[in-house]
Design a protein around this motif. Structure first.
Motif, PDB file in Angstrom:
ATOM      1  N   LEU A  65      52.282  13.303  -1.899  1.00 48.29           N
ATOM      2  CA  LEU A  65      51.982  14.652  -1.273  1.00 48.29           C
ATOM      3  C   LEU A  65      50.481  14.960  -1.329  1.00 48.29           C
ATOM      4  O   LEU A  65      50.394  15.123  -2.470  1.00 48.29           O
ATOM      5  CB  LEU A  65      52.646  15.642  -0.881  1.00 48.29           C
ATOM      6  CG  LEU A  65      52.700  16.977  -0.243  1.00 48.29           C
ATOM      7  CD1 LEU A  65      52.693  16.591   1.159  1.00 48.29           C
ATOM      8  CD2 LEU A  65      53.447  17.989  -0.388  1.00 48.29           C
ATOM      9  N   LEU A  66      49.143  14.714  -0.385  1.00 47.64           N
ATOM     10  CA  LEU A  66      47.612  15.289  -0.531  1.00 47.64           C
ATOM     11  C   LEU A  66      48.115  16.556  -0.294  1.00 47.64           C
ATOM     12  O   LEU A  66      49.154  17.417   0.647  1.00 47.64           O
ATOM     13  CB  LEU A  66      47.043  14.332  -0.209  1.00 47.64           C
ATOM     14  CG  LEU A  66      46.492  12.853  -0.473  1.00 47.64           C
ATOM     15  CD1 LEU A  66      45.695  11.972   0.431  1.00 47.64           C
ATOM     16  CD2 LEU A  66      46.559  12.757  -1.632  1.00 47.64           C
ATOM     17  N   LYS A  67      47.159  16.896  -0.634  1.00 50.83           N
ATOM     18  CA  LYS A  67      46.775  18.607  -0.467  1.00 50.83           C
ATOM     19  C   LYS A  67      46.514  19.470   0.919  1.00 50.83           C
ATOM     20  O   LYS A  67      46.633  20.051   1.215  1.00 50.83           O
ATOM     21  CB  LYS A  67      45.426  18.775  -1.765  1.00 50.83           C
ATOM     22  CG  LYS A  67      45.579  19.532  -3.154  1.00 50.83           C
ATOM     23  CD  LYS A  67      44.444  19.677  -3.605  1.00 50.83           C
ATOM     24  CE  LYS A  67      44.508  19.947  -4.916  1.00 50.83           C
ATOM     25  NZ  LYS A  67      43.361  20.449  -6.064  1.00 50.83           N
ATOM     26  N   ASP A  68      46.065  18.405   1.986  1.00 49.19           N
ATOM     27  CA  ASP A  68      45.285  18.200   2.779  1.00 49.19           C
ATOM     28  C   ASP A  68      46.965  18.562   3.645  1.00 49.19           C
ATOM     29  O   ASP A  68      45.803  17.675   5.074  1.00 49.19           O
ATOM     30  CB  ASP A  68      44.376  17.871   3.678  1.00 49.19           C
ATOM     31  CG  ASP A  68      44.577  15.801   4.136  1.00 49.19           C
ATOM     32  OD1 ASP A  68      45.671  15.921   3.082  1.00 49.19           O
ATOM     33  OD2 ASP A  68      43.422  15.350   3.636  1.00 49.19           O
ATOM     34  N   GLY A  69      47.797  18.141   3.606  1.00 47.24           N
ATOM     35  CA  GLY A  69      48.853  17.433   3.990  1.00 47.24           C
ATOM     36  C   GLY A  69      49.024  15.932   4.485  1.00 47.24           C
ATOM     37  O   GLY A  69      50.559  15.617   4.860  1.00 47.24           O
ATOM     38  N   GLN A  70      48.141  15.287   4.255  1.00 47.74           N
ATOM     39  CA  GLN A  70      48.383  13.931   4.288  1.00 47.74           C
ATOM     40  C   GLN A  70      49.684  13.319   3.319  1.00 47.74           C
ATOM     41  O   GLN A  70      49.711  13.851   2.268  1.00 47.74           O
ATOM     42  CB  GLN A  70      47.593  12.910   3.978  1.00 47.74           C
ATOM     43  CG  GLN A  70      47.133  11.556   4.445  1.00 47.74           C
ATOM     44  CD  GLN A  70      45.850  10.763   4.046  1.00 47.74           C
ATOM     45  OE1 GLN A  70      44.849  11.617   4.126  1.00 47.74           O
ATOM     46  NE2 GLN A  70      45.881   9.603   4.967  1.00 47.74           N
ATOM     47  N   VAL A  71      49.692  12.281   3.656  1.00 44.06           N
ATOM     48  CA  VAL A  71      52.064  11.281   2.430  1.00 44.06           C
ATOM     49  C   VAL A  71      51.568  10.296   3.413  1.00 44.06           C
ATOM     50  O   VAL A  71      51.200   9.854   4.239  1.00 44.06           O
ATOM     51  CB  VAL A  71      52.714  12.451   3.765  1.00 44.06           C
ATOM     52  CG1 VAL A  71      52.833  11.983   5.022  1.00 44.06           C
ATOM     53  CG2 VAL A  71      53.504  11.880   2.385  1.00 44.06           C
ATOM     54  N   PHE A  72      52.264  10.154   1.958  1.00 35.76           N
ATOM     55  CA  PHE A  72      52.109   8.721   2.092  1.00 35.76           C
ATOM     56  C   PHE A  72      53.899   8.289   1.487  1.00 35.76           C
ATOM     57  O   PHE A  72      54.454   8.475   0.442  1.00 35.76           O
ATOM     58  CB  PHE A  72      50.903   8.182   0.865  1.00 35.76           C
ATOM     59  CG  PHE A  72      49.364   8.064   1.590  1.00 35.76           C
ATOM     60  CD1 PHE A  72      48.759   7.165   1.915  1.00 35.76           C
ATOM     61  CD2 PHE A  72      48.805   9.069   1.048  1.00 35.76           C
ATOM     62  CE1 PHE A  72      47.890   7.593   2.653  1.00 35.76           C
ATOM     63  CE2 PHE A  72      47.820   8.738   1.456  1.00 35.76           C
ATOM     64  CZ  PHE A  72      47.197   8.207   2.413  1.00 35.76           C
TER      65      PHE A  72
END
Length: 189
Positions: A65-72
């Motif tokens: 989970l990245l700070k900007d809400g992007q998820v992998f």
């Protein structure tokens, strides 16, 4: 395999998925030596691949989970990407914060109990905390309920925004080293 799917048996697509993770690292700041070095990552979950003989260091993180809400979400054969709404990302971060506050959680490996004896690494990167847990989250004692619940949800994570990750470019680093015993160099003459 991603989320228990059958996996892709096409070696070209598998290689493309692996290279996708490399490109993810490059897009977000350069080569990545460890999953904890993914720039902008808030939560990273790593787990050893279930394939016998697999090298765990070659597996992509199971969840990022990245700070900007992007998820992998990664598996042994595919990598999917999506974006969480601000409230959804915030809810995951609050649950991670509750895990961080558990007494003694980051000081030594946490035994969840049960079989199979697998190792899960949960990195909470805003606080630089790494939780190493072994065992089955479903068998965790009640005192570790916040950790077990978060691990269970991240291992089975699915979101409507998840789509197969398609990198815009690929990059590869190659270096010459000595061959391991029993291998011979190819002669192209």
């Amino acid at each position: 395999q991603l989320l228990g799917g059958a996996g892709d048996r096409n070696p070209v697509r598998r290689a493309a998925a692996l290279l996708g993770l490399v490109s993810l690292a490059l897009v977000h700041g350069g080569p990545l030596a460890r999953a904890s070095e993914i720039p902008g990552a808030v939560i990273v979950l790593e787990t050893a691949p279930g394939t016998p003989g697999s090298d765990p260091s070659a597996a992509p993180p199971r969840f990022v989970l990245l700070k900007d809400g992007q998820v992998f979400v990664g598996g042994t054969a595919r990598l999917e990407a999506g974006r969480l709404e601000k409230g959804e990302a915030s809810a995951l971060e609050k649950r991670a914060e509750a895990v961080r506050k558990l007494p003694g959680i980051a000081s030594s490996p946490v035994a969840l109990g049960g079989d199979p004896p697998r190792t899960l690494r949960l990195r909470l990167l805003d606080e630089r905390v790494e939780v190493v847990a072994t065992g089955d989250p479903a068998q965790a004692p009640p005192a570790l309920a916040p950790l077990a619940s978060l691990l269970t949800d991240l291992l089975a994570f699915h979101h409507p925004s998840l789509r197969p990750y398609e990198p815009t470019s690929y990059a590869m680093t190659v270096r010459e080293t000595r061959l391991a015993g029993g291998c011979r160099a190819w002669q192209f003459a």
